[in-house]
Design an enzyme around this catalytic site. Structure first.
Site, PDB file in Angstrom:
ATOM      1  N   GLU A 291      -3.545 -15.799   1.871  1.00 48.88           N
ATOM      2  CA  GLU A 291      -2.163 -15.771   2.359  1.00 48.88           C
ATOM      3  C   GLU A 291      -1.699 -17.073   2.678  1.00 48.88           C
ATOM      4  O   GLU A 291      -2.758 -18.003   2.739  1.00 48.88           O
ATOM      5  CB  GLU A 291      -2.194 -15.082   3.641  1.00 48.88           C
ATOM      6  CG  GLU A 291      -2.749 -13.653   3.368  1.00 48.88           C
ATOM      7  CD  GLU A 291      -1.910 -12.534   4.324  1.00 48.88           C
ATOM      8  OE1 GLU A 291      -0.960 -13.069   5.019  1.00 48.88           O
ATOM      9  OE2 GLU A 291      -2.419 -11.520   4.075  1.00 48.88           O
TER      10      GLU A 291
ATOM     11  N   GLY B 127      -5.215  -4.500  -2.962  1.00 51.40           N
ATOM     12  CA  GLY B 127      -4.331  -4.520  -4.292  1.00 51.40           C
ATOM     13  C   GLY B 127      -3.573  -3.006  -3.788  1.00 51.40           C
ATOM     14  O   GLY B 127      -4.146  -2.032  -3.345  1.00 51.40           O
TER      15      GLY B 127
ATOM     16  N   VAL C 190       0.835  -1.078   0.017  1.00 54.45           N
ATOM     17  CA  VAL C 190       0.041  -0.023  -0.015  1.00 54.45           C
ATOM     18  C   VAL C 190       0.930   1.359   0.087  1.00 54.45           C
ATOM     19  O   VAL C 190       0.617   2.238  -0.796  1.00 54.45           O
ATOM     20  CB  VAL C 190      -0.911  -0.073   1.286  1.00 54.45           C
ATOM     21  CG1 VAL C 190      -1.858   1.278   1.343  1.00 54.45           C
ATOM     22  CG2 VAL C 190      -1.784  -1.305   1.273  1.00 54.45           C
TER      23      VAL C 190
ATOM     24  N   GLY D  18     -10.842  -1.423   0.848  1.00 54.91           N
ATOM     25  CA  GLY D  18      -9.698  -0.914  -0.107  1.00 54.91           C
ATOM     26  C   GLY D  18     -10.063   0.375  -0.504  1.00 54.91           C
ATOM     27  O   GLY D  18     -10.049   1.283  -0.287  1.00 54.91           O
TER      28      GLY D  18
ATOM     29  N   LYS E  53     -13.900  -5.478   9.569  1.00 59.46           N
ATOM     30  CA  LYS E  53     -14.421  -4.397   8.708  1.00 59.46           C
ATOM     31  C   LYS E  53     -15.855  -4.210   9.059  1.00 59.46           C
ATOM     32  O   LYS E  53     -16.431  -2.964   9.128  1.00 59.46           O
ATOM     33  CB  LYS E  53     -14.326  -5.003   7.401  1.00 59.46           C
ATOM     34  CG  LYS E  53     -13.060  -4.875   6.765  1.00 59.46           C
ATOM     35  CD  LYS E  53     -12.634  -5.884   5.581  1.00 59.46           C
ATOM     36  CE  LYS E  53     -11.099  -5.912   5.072  1.00 59.46           C
ATOM     37  NZ  LYS E  53     -10.971  -6.550   3.963  1.00 59.46           N
TER      38      LYS E  53
ATOM     39  N   LYS F 142      -7.315  -1.901   9.413  1.00 63.28           N
ATOM     40  CA  LYS F 142      -8.508  -2.362   9.989  1.00 63.28           C
ATOM     41  C   LYS F 142      -8.249  -2.914  11.206  1.00 63.28           C
ATOM     42  O   LYS F 142      -9.129  -2.775  12.182  1.00 63.28           O
ATOM     43  CB  LYS F 142      -9.418  -3.183   9.025  1.00 63.28           C
ATOM     44  CG  LYS F 142      -8.570  -4.273   8.756  1.00 63.28           C
ATOM     45  CD  LYS F 142      -8.988  -5.450   7.781  1.00 63.28           C
ATOM     46  CE  LYS F 142      -7.833  -6.571   7.324  1.00 63.28           C
ATOM     47  NZ  LYS F 142      -6.646  -6.282   6.626  1.00 63.28           N
TER      48      LYS F 142
END
Ligand code: NAP
Ligand code: HSE
Length: 431
Positions: free
Chosen positions: A192, A304, A16, A136, A207, A107
């Site tokens: 992941e 992303g 990011v 995002g 979230k 978050k």
């Protein structure tokens, strides 16, 4: 004197952070014109200053000492994009206590320490912005805090985890099994190596806790969110759901009902006509229903490099404008009420059930008796394939309280003619 440059210190320059750095460089003049001042990154905290980052970074900007960012008096805005909740929280607090505005994509930190950080922001009259922390690149925090502020929000339902949405989409379109799509999602870099947070619903829970706290003006702590992931969803469930006119989605749900607020994350059967049903692959979307605006939906990429950086950079621009106009902290914490949550046992939904039972006369009657004793009313019953004397039953209930359904299923599991209650998935049909 009017400020010509707003100075930014970054904590982190990974996925990011690099995106933010790139956008601030590539769109510098557009951003300056829209903001009213140039935005300059003056320090960036990383773990490894010698790493090749493929970015055009002037000498002396990278540091591995947090004080170089936090104690630099020229830094107006600190951008926390390092992740985690330990050091990130300490540094975020330190930044706010120094009177620096804070922009974060974190978050985990916001869901756990949001209240503490907002108090520090308010005490020091600075901004705390966290648009990228939920969904995002989709603008949703500002939408809920500001653009839809005039509404009493009745419900927010979101596909807020891209990994699981990708997996459920592949299972739906290809008929693949859970473990195969998980391996594929990992190979593509969506999931992941340890996918627990995504597939068990914990990421979505953080979230929805953030979104629910905003829309219900009350602090929803993470431990209050009911969470169930997608690990029990099978290709059969998806196929049978499809035959019934539904798609299976993992939703974060926050509802204001006549007898309390509900905040939960779990897979649902969603009518294929619902706007969220068409949200596929890694895309996210948040469906919001307000008493004045009616139904709205916000769609886009939930993760992303550049999509997430788009939200972070817009927050930096907002914070910079507020600094230029000396109006920091005007949109602070919106949790000004204390509202109790409805216990999960009282939540009422319709339910899809899949059972494996002995295929002989009288079995359905035994099952129906237990449902009846627990006030569970059945809407539809189908018998699916019979394999080696065992039949698969698919049932859909009418709306029933969670506690009644649980009790009925416990009784049904004890029946000698029932081999397994394979799955129970809530049906979310009311919009
Ligand atoms: P990342 O790629 O792992 O980058 C983390 C960065 O922080 C790296 O530059 C790392 O330094 C630095 N860092 C981490 N711990 C540090 C420490 N203790 N001291 C100094 N530097 C440290 O993470 P990311 O994917 O960019 O995610 C950043 C944040 O954005 C997280 O809160 C995440 O939840 C959130 N977010 C991410 C996405 C996404 O698509 N990735 C989407 C929405 C929100 P080195 O480079 O030297 O290792
Ligand atoms: N792991 C998250 C997802 C992205 O799959 O949507 C970061 O919030």
């Amino acid at each position: 004197m009017v400020k010509e440059v707003v100075k930014v210190g970054m904590l982190g320059l990974g996925t990011v952070g690099s995106g933010v750095y790139k956008i601030l460089q590539s769109n510098a003049s557009l951003i300056a014109r829209k903001t009213g001042a140039r935005i300059e990154v003056v320090k960036v905290l990383v773990r490894d200053t010698s790493k090749n980052r493929g970015l055009d970074i002037p000498e002396g900007i990278l540091t591995d000492n947090p004080d170089d960012v936090l104690k630099d008096e020229s830094v107006d805005i600190v951008v926390e994009v390092m992740g985690g909740i330990g050091k990130a929280r300490d540094y975020a607090l330190a930044a706010l206590q120094q009177g620096k505005s804070l922009v974060t994509a974190n978050k985990d930190m916001m869901a756990v320490y949001g209240e503490e950080l907002f108090m520090a922001a308010s005490e020091n009259r600075c901004d705390l912005m966290f648009e990228a922390s939920v969904a995002g690149g989709i603008p949703i925090i500002k939408v809920l805090k500001q653009s839809l502020a005039a509404n009493r929000i009745e419900q927010v339902m979101g596909i807020v985890n891209g990994t699981t949405n990708y997996m459920l989409t592949r299972m739906t379109l290809d008929g693949s099994e859970f473990k195969d799509v998980l391996a594929e999602a990992q190979a593509r870099g969506y999931a992941e190596a340890d996918p627990t947070n995504d597939i068990e619903g914990f990421d979505a829970a953080r979230k929805i806790a953030i979104l629910a706290s905003i829309v219900f003006n009350t602090r929803i702590s993470l431990d209050k969110v009911y969470v169930e992931g997608i690990t029990r969803i099978s290709a059969e469930d998806i196929k049978y759901a499809c035959e019934l006119g539904y798609v299976v989605k993992l939703l974060g749900i926050a509802k204001d009902t006549s007898n309390g607020i509900e905040v939960r994350v779990h897979p649902v059967l969603l009518p294929e006509t619902h706007p969220l049903a068409a949200v596929n692959d890694v895309f996210n979307a948040v469906f919001v229903k307000g008493d004045a605006v009616g139904e709205t939906m916000f769609y886009g990429r939930g993760a992303g490099e550049l999509p997430t950086a788009s939200a972070v950079t817009a927050d930096i621009m907002d914070a910079a404008r507020n600094i230029l106009h000396r109006v920091q902290g005007i949109v602070g914490c919106t949790c000004f009420e204390e509202r109790p949550l409805k216990p999960m046992g009282d939540v009422r939904t319709r339910n899809y059930l899949r059972l494996r039972v002995v295929d002989k006369p009288g079995v359905l009657a035994q099952i129906a008796l237990i449902f009846g004793e627990n006030q569970v009313s059945l809407a539809t019953v189908f018998q699916k394939e019979t394999v080696e004397g065992k039949a698969e039953l698919v049932l859909v209930t009418h709306e029933v309280a969670e506690k009644n359904l649980k009790q009925a299923l416990q009784g049904i599991e004890q029946l000698p003619v029932v081999e397994e209650v394979c799955n129970a998935i809530r049906v979310e049909d009311q919009s």
